[in-house]
Design a protein around this motif. Sequence first.
Motif, mmCIF file in Angstrom:
data_model
loop_
_atom_site.group_PDB
_atom_site.id
_atom_site.type_symbol
_atom_site.label_atom_id
_atom_site.label_comp_id
_atom_site.label_asym_id
_atom_site.label_seq_id
_atom_site.Cartn_x
_atom_site.Cartn_y
_atom_site.Cartn_z
ATOM 1 N N ASP A 148 -2.869 17.304 15.211
ATOM 2 C CA ASP A 148 -2.643 15.871 15.409
ATOM 3 C C ASP A 148 -2.668 15.151 14.066
ATOM 4 O OD1 ASP A 148 -2.566 16.264 18.129
ATOM 5 O OD2 ASP A 148 -4.525 15.367 18.537
ATOM 6 N N SER A 149 -1.846 14.102 13.948
ATOM 7 C CA SER A 149 -1.786 13.314 12.715
ATOM 8 C C SER A 149 -1.676 11.837 13.032
ATOM 9 C CB SER A 149 -0.566 13.704 11.873
ATOM 10 O OG SER A 149 -0.668 15.010 11.416
ATOM 11 N N ALA A 150 -2.141 11.025 12.104
ATOM 12 C CA ALA A 150 -1.948 9.582 12.141
ATOM 13 C C ALA A 150 -1.579 9.160 10.722
ATOM 14 C CB ALA A 150 -3.208 8.873 12.610
ATOM 15 N N VAL A 151 -0.636 8.230 10.616
ATOM 16 C CA VAL A 151 -0.099 7.871 9.305
ATOM 17 C C VAL A 151 -0.031 6.350 9.158
ATOM 18 C CG1 VAL A 151 1.907 8.076 7.791
ATOM 19 C CG2 VAL A 151 1.313 9.965 9.296
ATOM 20 N N CYS A 152 -0.383 5.877 7.974
ATOM 21 C CA CYS A 152 -0.187 4.482 7.597
ATOM 22 C C CYS A 152 0.790 4.500 6.416
ATOM 23 C CB CYS A 152 -1.506 3.817 7.210
ATOM 24 S SG CYS A 152 -1.301 2.065 6.808
ATOM 25 N N LEU A 153 2.054 4.265 6.694
ATOM 26 C CA LEU A 153 3.077 4.368 5.651
ATOM 27 C C LEU A 153 2.923 3.349 4.530
ATOM 28 C CD1 LEU A 153 6.284 5.293 7.663
ATOM 29 C CD2 LEU A 153 4.935 6.749 6.168
ATOM 30 N N ASN A 163 -2.852 2.561 -2.187
ATOM 31 C CA ASN A 163 -1.614 1.837 -2.488
ATOM 32 C C ASN A 163 -1.814 0.319 -2.409
ATOM 33 O OD1 ASN A 163 1.110 1.974 -3.280
ATOM 34 N ND2 ASN A 163 1.808 1.700 -1.184
ATOM 35 N N GLY A 164 -3.001 -0.142 -2.798
ATOM 36 C CA GLY A 164 -3.301 -1.570 -2.786
ATOM 37 C C GLY A 164 -3.634 -2.134 -1.426
ATOM 38 N N ILE A 165 -3.787 -1.276 -0.425
ATOM 39 C CA ILE A 165 -4.081 -1.717 0.944
ATOM 40 C C ILE A 165 -5.423 -1.131 1.362
ATOM 41 C CG2 ILE A 165 -3.350 -1.580 3.363
ATOM 42 C CD1 ILE A 165 -0.461 -1.459 2.342
ATOM 43 N N LYS A 166 -6.318 -1.981 1.859
ATOM 44 C CA LYS A 166 -7.611 -1.507 2.348
ATOM 45 C C LYS A 166 -7.437 -0.937 3.747
ATOM 46 C CE LYS A 166 -10.313 -4.752 -0.350
ATOM 47 N NZ LYS A 166 -11.223 -5.890 -0.316
ATOM 48 N N GLU A 213 -4.906 -3.322 6.330
ATOM 49 C CA GLU A 213 -4.341 -4.597 5.908
ATOM 50 C C GLU A 213 -2.826 -4.518 5.753
ATOM 51 O OE1 GLU A 213 -6.495 -5.715 2.399
ATOM 52 O OE2 GLU A 213 -8.234 -6.352 3.555
ATOM 53 N N CYS A 214 -2.210 -3.454 6.265
ATOM 54 C CA CYS A 214 -0.756 -3.324 6.180
ATOM 55 C C CYS A 214 -0.100 -4.333 7.130
ATOM 56 C CB CYS A 214 -0.318 -1.903 6.503
ATOM 57 S SG CYS A 214 -0.699 -1.353 8.161
ATOM 58 N N PRO A 215 1.177 -4.645 6.914
ATOM 59 C CA PRO A 215 1.823 -5.692 7.715
ATOM 60 C C PRO A 215 2.095 -5.318 9.171
ATOM 61 C CG PRO A 215 3.361 -4.777 6.114
ATOM 62 C CD PRO A 215 2.027 -4.167 5.835
ATOM 63 N N ASP A 216 2.271 -4.044 9.485
ATOM 64 C CA ASP A 216 2.695 -3.696 10.847
ATOM 65 C C ASP A 216 1.601 -3.131 11.751
ATOM 66 O OD1 ASP A 216 2.422 -1.248 9.635
ATOM 67 O OD2 ASP A 216 4.555 -0.751 9.684
ATOM 68 N N HIS A 217 0.521 -2.599 11.215
ATOM 69 C CA HIS A 217 -0.624 -2.068 11.965
ATOM 70 C C HIS A 217 -0.254 -0.943 12.933
ATOM 71 C CE1 HIS A 217 -3.247 -5.222 10.399
ATOM 72 N NE2 HIS A 217 -2.245 -6.057 10.609
ATOM 73 N N ILE A 218 0.823 -0.248 12.687
ATOM 74 C CA ILE A 218 1.224 0.859 13.562
ATOM 75 C C ILE A 218 0.191 1.976 13.532
ATOM 76 C CG2 ILE A 218 2.952 2.675 13.909
ATOM 77 C CD1 ILE A 218 5.059 0.652 13.038
#
Length: 111
Positions: free
Chosen positions: A96-101, A60-63, A79-84
């Motif tokens: 277990d899951s991890a997500v970068c929205l 989605n345009g984010i590395k 490189e997302c704005p929030d780094h959650i």
Amino acid sequence: MKLKRNDIILIIVVLIIGIAAGLYFFLNKKTSGKAVLKYGNNLSMDIDLSKDREIDLESNGIKIHLNIKDGAIAFIHSECPDHICEQFGYIKNVGDSAVCLPAKASVTIVK
């Protein structure tokens, strides 16, 4: 209020059941050797967790940068704005899951 003999037996039985259930769930946490990465527009990648390595990709345009270490996987940098996604840390147990929205990327540990 005084506890009767049957009350004490009931309390002991409930404690034993609770301890047994806790031990069962604690001891049956299963780690897996496989994760599924879903990213971008319905792209998917099966990842073998038995080999330590790093994965860099764009979604989605984010590395995003993933690290596989000791049978676990984590979002190390995005490189997302929030780094959650980086705060999930390493995941290794089945389910277990991890997500970068913002990047539309997710990692799930599977059997």
